[in-house]
Design a protein around this motif. Structure first.
Motif, PDB file in Angstrom:
ATOM      1  N   MET A   1      12.888 -32.451   0.749  1.00 43.61           N
ATOM      2  CA  MET A   1      12.660 -32.106   2.159  1.00 43.61           C
ATOM      3  C   MET A   1      11.810 -33.193   2.793  1.00 43.61           C
ATOM      4  N   THR A   2      12.266 -33.806   3.882  1.00 43.90           N
ATOM      5  CA  THR A   2      11.533 -34.895   4.493  1.00 43.90           C
ATOM      6  C   THR A   2      11.340 -34.710   5.992  1.00 43.90           C
ATOM      7  N   ASP A   3      11.677 -33.565   6.541  1.00 46.38           N
ATOM      8  CA  ASP A   3      11.557 -33.334   7.969  1.00 46.38           C
ATOM      9  C   ASP A   3      10.133 -32.921   8.322  1.00 46.38           C
ATOM     10  N   PHE A   4       9.578 -33.565   9.345  1.00 44.20           N
ATOM     11  CA  PHE A   4       8.240 -33.248   9.804  1.00 44.20           C
ATOM     12  C   PHE A   4       8.300 -32.775  11.252  1.00 44.20           C
ATOM     13  N   ALA A   5       7.263 -32.071  11.658  1.00 47.06           N
ATOM     14  CA  ALA A   5       7.171 -31.622  13.039  1.00 47.06           C
ATOM     15  C   ALA A   5       6.559 -32.709  13.919  1.00 47.06           C
ATOM     16  N   PHE A   6       6.422 -33.923  13.369  1.00 52.23           N
ATOM     17  CA  PHE A   6       5.904 -35.054  14.124  1.00 52.23           C
ATOM     18  C   PHE A   6       6.703 -36.289  13.737  1.00 52.23           C
ATOM     19  N   SER A   7       6.540 -37.347  14.493  1.00 53.20           N
ATOM     20  CA  SER A   7       7.253 -38.587  14.222  1.00 53.20           C
ATOM     21  C   SER A   7       6.404 -39.506  13.353  1.00 53.20           C
ATOM     22  N   PRO A   8       6.787 -39.749  12.091  1.00 49.27           N
ATOM     23  CA  PRO A   8       6.032 -40.690  11.265  1.00 49.27           C
ATOM     24  C   PRO A   8       5.924 -42.072  11.898  1.00 49.27           C
ATOM     25  N   ARG A   9       6.957 -42.514  12.564  1.00 47.92           N
ATOM     26  CA  ARG A   9       6.912 -43.823  13.214  1.00 47.92           C
ATOM     27  C   ARG A   9       5.830 -43.865  14.288  1.00 47.92           C
ATOM     28  N   ARG A  10       5.768 -42.808  15.078  1.00 53.01           N
ATOM     29  CA  ARG A  10       4.740 -42.739  16.117  1.00 53.01           C
ATOM     30  C   ARG A  10       3.354 -42.655  15.497  1.00 53.01           C
ATOM     31  N   ALA A  11       3.242 -41.906  14.397  1.00 58.83           N
ATOM     32  CA  ALA A  11       1.955 -41.780  13.716  1.00 58.83           C
ATOM     33  C   ALA A  11       1.469 -43.136  13.217  1.00 58.83           C
ATOM     34  N   ILE A  12       2.365 -43.905  12.611  1.00 56.18           N
ATOM     35  CA  ILE A  12       1.996 -45.218  12.081  1.00 56.18           C
ATOM     36  C   ILE A  12       1.604 -46.162  13.216  1.00 56.18           C
ATOM     37  N   THR A  13       2.323 -46.122  14.323  1.00 58.09           N
ATOM     38  CA  THR A  13       1.969 -46.953  15.480  1.00 58.09           C
ATOM     39  C   THR A  13       0.568 -46.619  15.966  1.00 58.09           C
ATOM     40  N   HIS A  14       0.263 -45.346  16.043  1.00 61.06           N
ATOM     41  CA  HIS A  14      -1.075 -44.912  16.478  1.00 61.06           C
ATOM     42  C   HIS A  14      -2.146 -45.399  15.509  1.00 61.06           C
ATOM     43  N   LEU A  15      -1.925 -45.231  14.227  1.00 64.78           N
ATOM     44  CA  LEU A  15      -2.927 -45.609  13.232  1.00 64.78           C
ATOM     45  C   LEU A  15      -3.154 -47.118  13.222  1.00 64.78           C
ATOM     46  N   ARG A  16      -2.107 -47.884  13.405  1.00 67.11           N
ATOM     47  CA  ARG A  16      -2.259 -49.336  13.459  1.00 67.11           C
ATOM     48  C   ARG A  16      -3.166 -49.746  14.620  1.00 67.11           C
ATOM     49  N   ARG A  17      -2.960 -49.120  15.761  1.00 64.20           N
ATOM     50  CA  ARG A  17      -3.741 -49.474  16.937  1.00 64.20           C
ATOM     51  C   ARG A  17      -5.181 -48.971  16.829  1.00 64.20           C
ATOM     52  N   ALA A  18      -5.342 -47.808  16.194  1.00 61.59           N
ATOM     53  CA  ALA A  18      -6.665 -47.174  16.140  1.00 61.59           C
ATOM     54  C   ALA A  18      -7.572 -47.802  15.101  1.00 61.59           C
ATOM     55  N   ASP A  19      -6.982 -48.362  14.032  1.00 55.34           N
ATOM     56  CA  ASP A  19      -7.798 -48.844  12.913  1.00 55.34           C
ATOM     57  C   ASP A  19      -7.128 -50.058  12.263  1.00 55.34           C
ATOM     58  N   PRO A  20      -7.551 -51.274  12.650  1.00 50.75           N
ATOM     59  CA  PRO A  20      -6.950 -52.487  12.070  1.00 50.75           C
ATOM     60  C   PRO A  20      -7.047 -52.540  10.554  1.00 50.75           C
ATOM     61  N   ALA A  21      -8.140 -52.023   9.985  1.00 50.33           N
ATOM     62  CA  ALA A  21      -8.275 -52.032   8.524  1.00 50.33           C
ATOM     63  C   ALA A  21      -7.210 -51.139   7.884  1.00 50.33           C
ATOM     64  N   LEU A  22      -6.943 -50.003   8.493  1.00 51.07           N
ATOM     65  CA  LEU A  22      -5.901 -49.130   7.967  1.00 51.07           C
ATOM     66  C   LEU A  22      -4.522 -49.753   8.184  1.00 51.07           C
ATOM     67  N   ALA A  23      -4.377 -50.541   9.230  1.00 55.31           N
ATOM     68  CA  ALA A  23      -3.104 -51.229   9.466  1.00 55.31           C
ATOM     69  C   ALA A  23      -2.766 -52.129   8.287  1.00 55.31           C
ATOM     70  N   ALA A  24      -3.783 -52.775   7.710  1.00 53.17           N
ATOM     71  CA  ALA A  24      -3.546 -53.625   6.539  1.00 53.17           C
ATOM     72  C   ALA A  24      -3.101 -52.790   5.347  1.00 53.17           C
ATOM     73  N   VAL A  25      -3.641 -51.594   5.229  1.00 51.59           N
ATOM     74  CA  VAL A  25      -3.227 -50.686   4.158  1.00 51.59           C
ATOM     75  C   VAL A  25      -1.766 -50.288   4.351  1.00 51.59           C
ATOM     76  N   ILE A  26      -1.397 -49.984   5.573  1.00 52.61           N
ATOM     77  CA  ILE A  26      -0.015 -49.601   5.876  1.00 52.61           C
ATOM     78  C   ILE A  26       0.940 -50.737   5.518  1.00 52.61           C
ATOM     79  N   ASP A  27       0.553 -51.969   5.865  1.00 50.24           N
ATOM     80  CA  ASP A  27       1.384 -53.120   5.525  1.00 50.24           C
ATOM     81  C   ASP A  27       1.546 -53.258   4.019  1.00 50.24           C
ATOM     82  N   SER A  28       0.470 -52.986   3.293  1.00 43.65           N
ATOM     83  CA  SER A  28       0.492 -53.145   1.839  1.00 43.65           C
ATOM     84  C   SER A  28       1.333 -52.077   1.157  1.00 43.65           C
ATOM     85  N   VAL A  29       1.260 -50.851   1.664  1.00 45.29           N
ATOM     86  CA  VAL A  29       1.963 -49.730   1.029  1.00 45.29           C
ATOM     87  C   VAL A  29       3.426 -49.677   1.425  1.00 45.29           C
ATOM     88  N   GLY A  30       3.696 -49.917   2.698  1.00 46.44           N
ATOM     89  CA  GLY A  30       5.078 -49.844   3.163  1.00 46.44           C
ATOM     90  C   GLY A  30       5.360 -48.544   3.907  1.00 46.44           C
TER      91      GLY A  30
END
Length: 219
Positions: A1-30
């Protein structure tokens, strides 16, 4: 099951903008690959959570399978009535500790007495209201309730600040000498709202060594 009540793409965009350090984590993990676990009922999900507490996955799965085998008629999984009707001897005999036996009986009673919401009703409750209902069950603490919200319901904004591995991951990623207190992690996570579940998942992946080679392209 992979359906969420939110958009993962939108969530990742928000996190990248909100926290540059976490953006590096996102890049590393994929890509965000959290997979929700299907739940036949709230009772079934919480019963499984109780059995699995403080055990390795393999040991817990073995015991849970033995509990299920006690009720061969229950093709969709054992029910509150099954647990209520089982003897202590039979439940202890499959490997349940006394504490887990008592927790399962309390869960079964509360479900039978309609003190807990159904899975359908739980989906309609906000996070804190649902957590308050769940922690009334013996053996279900806030952490277990938060795991239910994250991995069963796919709630987007859960930050389990008492989780040791999450605190350890935060300290490692953000190069802290000491583990953050739950209060410190709570404050640090404010910038991740309303997608703290997604942020938590990425931090866990770093701790588990699930990052990609640095030469890999970002998601």
């Amino acid at each position: 099951m992979t359906d969420f009540a939110f958009s993962p793409r939108r969530a990742i965009t928000h996190l990248r903008r909100a926290d540059p350090a976490l953006a590096a984590v996102i890049d590393s993990v994929g890509p965000f690959r959290l997979e929700l676990k299907a739940s036949r009922s709230l009772f079934g999900a919480l019963a499984e959570a109780i059995v699995y507490q403080q055990l390795s996955t393999k040991a817990a799965a073995t015991i849970y399978g033995r509990v299920e085998a006690l009720f061969p008629h229950a093709r969709s999984g054992f029910t509150p009535a099954d647990i209520a009707g089982a003897t202590d001897e039979s439940l202890r005999g499959v490997g349940l500790s006394r504490a887990k036996l008592l927790a399962l009986r309390d869960l079964a009673r509360r479900v039978a007495d309609r003190e807990l919401p159904t899975l359908e009703e739980a989906i309609l409750l906000d996070d804190e209201a649902l957590i308050a209902r769940l922690v009334a069950v013996r053996g279900i603490g806030r952490w277990s309730a938060e795991m239910f919200l994250m991995f069963r319901l796919g709630r987007p904004d859960v930050l389990p600040v008492d989780d040791y591995s999450l605190r350890k991951a935060y300290a490692a990623v953000f190069r802290k000498r000491k583990l953050p207190s739950p209060e410190t992690l709570q404050r640090a996570g404010e910038k991740w709202r309303p997608y703290r579940t997604v942020a938590s998942w990425y931090l866990w992946q770093m701790l588990n060594g699930n990052s990609r080679p640095k030469s890999a392209s970002p998601p």
